[in-house]
Design a protein around this motif. Structure first.
Motif, PDB file in Angstrom:
ATOM      1  N   ALA A  60       0.829  -1.202   0.000  1.00 44.80           N
ATOM      2  CA  ALA A  60       0.000   0.000   0.000  1.00 44.80           C
ATOM      3  C   ALA A  60       0.865   1.254   0.000  1.00 44.80           C
ATOM      4  N   MET A  61       2.009   1.226   0.682  1.00 54.47           N
ATOM      5  CA  MET A  61       2.892   2.388   0.683  1.00 54.47           C
ATOM      6  C   MET A  61       3.471   2.632  -0.707  1.00 54.47           C
ATOM      7  N   VAL A  62       3.730   1.566  -1.460  1.00 54.40           N
ATOM      8  CA  VAL A  62       4.213   1.724  -2.830  1.00 54.40           C
ATOM      9  C   VAL A  62       3.136   2.377  -3.690  1.00 54.40           C
ATOM     10  N   TRP A  63       1.885   1.949  -3.508  1.00 52.27           N
ATOM     11  CA  TRP A  63       0.776   2.567  -4.234  1.00 52.27           C
ATOM     12  C   TRP A  63       0.689   4.059  -3.902  1.00 52.27           C
ATOM     13  N   VAL A  64       0.906   4.410  -2.650  1.00 54.30           N
ATOM     14  CA  VAL A  64       0.835   5.816  -2.251  1.00 54.30           C
ATOM     15  C   VAL A  64       1.904   6.629  -2.981  1.00 54.30           C
ATOM     16  N   ILE A  65       3.118   6.097  -3.063  1.00 55.95           N
ATOM     17  CA  ILE A  65       4.207   6.806  -3.749  1.00 55.95           C
ATOM     18  C   ILE A  65       3.837   7.097  -5.198  1.00 55.95           C
ATOM     19  N   CYS A  66       3.317   6.085  -5.896  1.00 58.18           N
ATOM     20  CA  CYS A  66       2.940   6.273  -7.298  1.00 58.18           C
ATOM     21  C   CYS A  66       1.728   7.184  -7.438  1.00 58.18           C
ATOM     22  N   ALA A  67       0.766   7.058  -6.537  1.00 56.21           N
ATOM     23  CA  ALA A  67      -0.422   7.912  -6.603  1.00 56.21           C
ATOM     24  C   ALA A  67      -0.058   9.376  -6.395  1.00 56.21           C
ATOM     25  N   LEU A  68       0.901   9.659  -5.516  1.00 58.23           N
ATOM     26  CA  LEU A  68       1.349  11.035  -5.322  1.00 58.23           C
ATOM     27  C   LEU A  68       1.997  11.589  -6.583  1.00 58.23           C
ATOM     28  N   GLY A  69       2.707  10.736  -7.325  1.00 57.98           N
ATOM     29  CA  GLY A  69       3.276  11.173  -8.593  1.00 57.98           C
ATOM     30  C   GLY A  69       2.205  11.469  -9.626  1.00 57.98           C
ATOM     31  N   LEU A  70       1.194  10.608  -9.718  1.00 64.54           N
ATOM     32  CA  LEU A  70       0.100  10.849 -10.651  1.00 64.54           C
ATOM     33  C   LEU A  70      -0.691  12.084 -10.254  1.00 64.54           C
ATOM     34  N   ASN A  71      -0.765  12.362  -8.971  1.00 64.39           N
ATOM     35  CA  ASN A  71      -1.485  13.546  -8.501  1.00 64.39           C
ATOM     36  C   ASN A  71      -0.834  14.831  -9.016  1.00 64.39           C
ATOM     37  N   ILE A  72       0.475  14.821  -9.186  1.00 66.93           N
ATOM     38  CA  ILE A  72       1.157  16.002  -9.737  1.00 66.93           C
ATOM     39  C   ILE A  72       0.715  16.240 -11.176  1.00 66.93           C
ATOM     40  N   VAL A  73       0.588  15.159 -11.946  1.00 70.22           N
ATOM     41  CA  VAL A  73       0.200  15.286 -13.352  1.00 70.22           C
ATOM     42  C   VAL A  73      -1.280  15.620 -13.479  1.00 70.22           C
ATOM     43  N   VAL A  74      -2.123  14.867 -12.772  1.00 71.05           N
ATOM     44  CA  VAL A  74      -3.574  15.017 -12.915  1.00 71.05           C
ATOM     45  C   VAL A  74      -4.122  16.082 -11.967  1.00 71.05           C
ATOM     46  N   GLY A  75      -3.740  16.018 -10.702  1.00 64.73           N
ATOM     47  CA  GLY A  75      -4.313  16.908  -9.703  1.00 64.73           C
ATOM     48  C   GLY A  75      -3.776  18.317  -9.755  1.00 64.73           C
ATOM     49  N   TYR A  76      -2.473  18.469  -9.986  1.00 61.39           N
ATOM     50  CA  TYR A  76      -1.873  19.801 -10.035  1.00 61.39           C
ATOM     51  C   TYR A  76      -2.005  20.437 -11.424  1.00 61.39           C
ATOM     52  N   ALA A  77      -1.536  19.710 -12.449  1.00 58.27           N
ATOM     53  CA  ALA A  77      -1.479  20.288 -13.791  1.00 58.27           C
ATOM     54  C   ALA A  77      -2.738  20.041 -14.617  1.00 58.27           C
ATOM     55  N   GLY A  78      -3.618  19.140 -14.153  1.00 53.28           N
ATOM     56  CA  GLY A  78      -4.848  18.883 -14.883  1.00 53.28           C
ATOM     57  C   GLY A  78      -4.657  18.136 -16.184  1.00 53.28           C
ATOM     58  N   LEU A  79      -3.590  17.327 -16.284  1.00 58.30           N
ATOM     59  CA  LEU A  79      -3.302  16.565 -17.500  1.00 58.30           C
ATOM     60  C   LEU A  79      -3.737  15.119 -17.277  1.00 58.30           C
ATOM     61  N   LEU A  80      -4.789  14.693 -17.939  1.00 63.19           N
ATOM     62  CA  LEU A  80      -5.331  13.354 -17.736  1.00 63.19           C
ATOM     63  C   LEU A  80      -4.382  12.314 -18.304  1.00 63.19           C
ATOM     64  N   ASP A  81      -3.820  11.499 -17.428  1.00 62.14           N
ATOM     65  CA  ASP A  81      -2.815  10.502 -17.799  1.00 62.14           C
ATOM     66  C   ASP A  81      -3.356   9.107 -17.513  1.00 62.14           C
ATOM     67  N   LEU A  82      -3.557   8.327 -18.576  1.00 55.20           N
ATOM     68  CA  LEU A  82      -4.042   6.954 -18.428  1.00 55.20           C
ATOM     69  C   LEU A  82      -2.945   5.923 -18.681  1.00 55.20           C
ATOM     70  N   GLY A  83      -1.695   6.374 -18.709  1.00 56.51           N
ATOM     71  CA  GLY A  83      -0.606   5.445 -18.974  1.00 56.51           C
ATOM     72  C   GLY A  83       0.472   5.469 -17.923  1.00 56.51           C
ATOM     73  N   PHE A  84       0.124   5.793 -16.686  1.00 54.77           N
ATOM     74  CA  PHE A  84       1.130   5.942 -15.637  1.00 54.77           C
ATOM     75  C   PHE A  84       1.809   4.616 -15.302  1.00 54.77           C
ATOM     76  N   VAL A  85       1.168   3.511 -15.634  1.00 54.10           N
ATOM     77  CA  VAL A  85       1.775   2.207 -15.366  1.00 54.10           C
ATOM     78  C   VAL A  85       3.104   2.056 -16.093  1.00 54.10           C
ATOM     79  N   ALA A  86       3.297   2.803 -17.190  1.00 53.14           N
ATOM     80  CA  ALA A  86       4.547   2.715 -17.939  1.00 53.14           C
ATOM     81  C   ALA A  86       5.741   3.095 -17.062  1.00 53.14           C
ATOM     82  N   PHE A  87       5.577   4.130 -16.234  1.00 55.82           N
ATOM     83  CA  PHE A  87       6.686   4.567 -15.374  1.00 55.82           C
ATOM     84  C   PHE A  87       6.923   3.572 -14.244  1.00 55.82           C
ATOM     85  N   TRP A  88       5.844   2.994 -13.733  1.00 57.09           N
ATOM     86  CA  TRP A  88       5.982   1.946 -12.718  1.00 57.09           C
ATOM     87  C   TRP A  88       6.806   0.793 -13.296  1.00 57.09           C
ATOM     88  N   ALA A  89       6.504   0.416 -14.542  1.00 57.49           N
ATOM     89  CA  ALA A  89       7.214  -0.689 -15.184  1.00 57.49           C
ATOM     90  C   ALA A  89       8.673  -0.338 -15.434  1.00 57.49           C
TER      91      ALA A  89
END
Length: 390
Positions: A60-89
């Motif tokens: 769950a802590m790993v999920w939090v780390i990645c979710a915080l990164g996606l929040n910068i793209v989607v939550g801060y900048a408003g850029l809808l990103d449906l491919g964030f799994v690529a960076f995890w991989a």
């Protein structure tokens, strides 16, 4: 025109409360699972193992780390990103390349743990690989983000979705690329080196020191997110999120600002990928599917886009339900009523239904960002007053 009072002191107090609460909760969890749980009677111990196993908490802590990164793209900048799994991989495979015996033709050791000292391959310390993985993902974040600079809404989502599908497929079929084995295909890369912790000073169990390290990484991501949010770059992201045209007219450089959002978010995804590889002791292509991007997006939306603490709560809740909560609840129901319902198979039905309800009744999320909440409710008030007041 009515001016709103600044909420900076109130927000600072709120951040302080959340920070203290996060640290207290982390210490309590660490102490409980390190020194208390395994000394409990069989009954209570079984309950915690079934409903809150240590592996689920670390994941769950790993999920939090990645979710915080996606929040910068989607939550801060408003850029809808449906491919964030690529960076995890990419982050995960970075750990596989630099923390294992995969490349046996070379013999490089830089701060590797003692149990890897005699193994062939590339063995770099976990802390160095975190930085390497983050930089590689930031580079790919810029590459992925560059073609999307002129796109918005659904077009942006489709392009990022394409990248999110391409990257995992490259790793799945990367066993023979012009005679070079890049990813070992579906067999994956395992094992990876342990995290170097002198004498296991953070606790006697595997959970103890990994949890402490993952909490540290989460705390760093929270700190970076909050500092960026208050700075010039964070304000530029928010301006683009709310009105891209107005932001450009006010002098916000759209290209560099958007690419910065992709790079910072991708860096976090790379850190999460490296942490996940050490958590599962390997990296496997079949783990990086499109559903991860959807789950991460659900965490951000449900928790509260733009609110760091809301995203944390959403990530912890969704991660627990998806990995342990729903299966444990299903076992409880089936054992009680003698049924054989496969509850985990309905996880996306549950998440989809919750998302629909949230979009209808609480679009700002469980713990909303005050600025986004005001904008959404202002839009609702404007819509309700169309046609004039009566």
């Amino acid at each position: 025109m009515k001016l709103r009072k600044s909420k900076t002191p109130k927000q600072s107090a709120s951040h302080k409360k959340w920070t203290i609460g996060f640290l207290i909760a982390a210490v309590i969890i660490w102490v409980f699972y390190t020194y208390i749980m395994y000394n409990l009677p069989d009954g209570p111990q079984t309950i915690f193992q079934n409903w809150f196993p240590p592996t689920t908490i670390n994941e769950a802590m790993v999920w939090v780390i990645c979710a915080l990164g996606l929040n910068i793209v989607v939550g801060y900048a408003g850029l809808l990103d449906l491919g964030f799994v690529a960076f995890w991989a990419i982050g995960g495979y970075t750990a596989g390349w630099f923390m294992s015996a995969f490349f046996r033709q070379v013999n490089i050791h830089l701060g590797s743990p003692s149990d890897a000292a005699k193994l062939p391959g590339i063995h770099v310390t976990f802390w160095g690989v975190l930085f390497i993985g983050g930089l590689i993902c930031a580079f790919f974040g810029i590459i992925i983000g560059a073609p999307t600079l002129r796109l918005k809404s659904d077009y942006l989502a489709l392009v990022t979705l394409g990248f999110g599908e391409i990257i995992p497929q490259v790793f799945t079929n990367g066993e023979n690329i012009a005679g070079f084995n890049m990813s070992n295909g579906t067999k994956g890369i395992s094992p990876v080196d342990n995290i170097s912790v002198p004498g296991k000073i953070l606790g006697p169990f595997d959970f103890s020191w990994k949890f402490a390290i993952f909490v540290l990484l989460t705390a760093i991501m929270v700190f970076v997110s909050l500092r960026l949010r208050k700075g010039r770059l964070g304000r530029a992201w928010l301006a683009i999120r709310e009105d891209e045209l107005a932001a450009s007219m006010m002098g916000v450089p759209l290209m560099s600002t958007k690419l910065a959002a992709y790079a910072v978010g991708a860096f976090s995804g790379g850190v999460g990928g490296v942490a996940f590889a050490t958590h599962v002791n390997g990296v496997f292509a079949d783990r990086f599917n499109f559903s991860i991007s959807i789950i991460l997006l659900a965490m951000v939306v449900l928790g509260g886009m733009g609110n760091v603490w809301g995203v944390m709560v959403g990530a912890l809740l969704v991660a627990w339900i998806n990995s342990t909560g729903l299966p444990a609840f299903g076992d409880l129901v089936n054992n009680t009523f003698g049924t054989s319902i496969n509850f985990p198979s309905y996880n996306f039905l549950l998440f989809g239904g919750v998302l629909i309800l949230m979009m209808l009744f609480k679009r700002e999320g469980m713990i909303p960002e005050s600025r986004l909440k005001a904008i959404l409710h202002e839009a609702d008030d404007t819509t309700s007053n169309v046609g004039g007041a009566h």
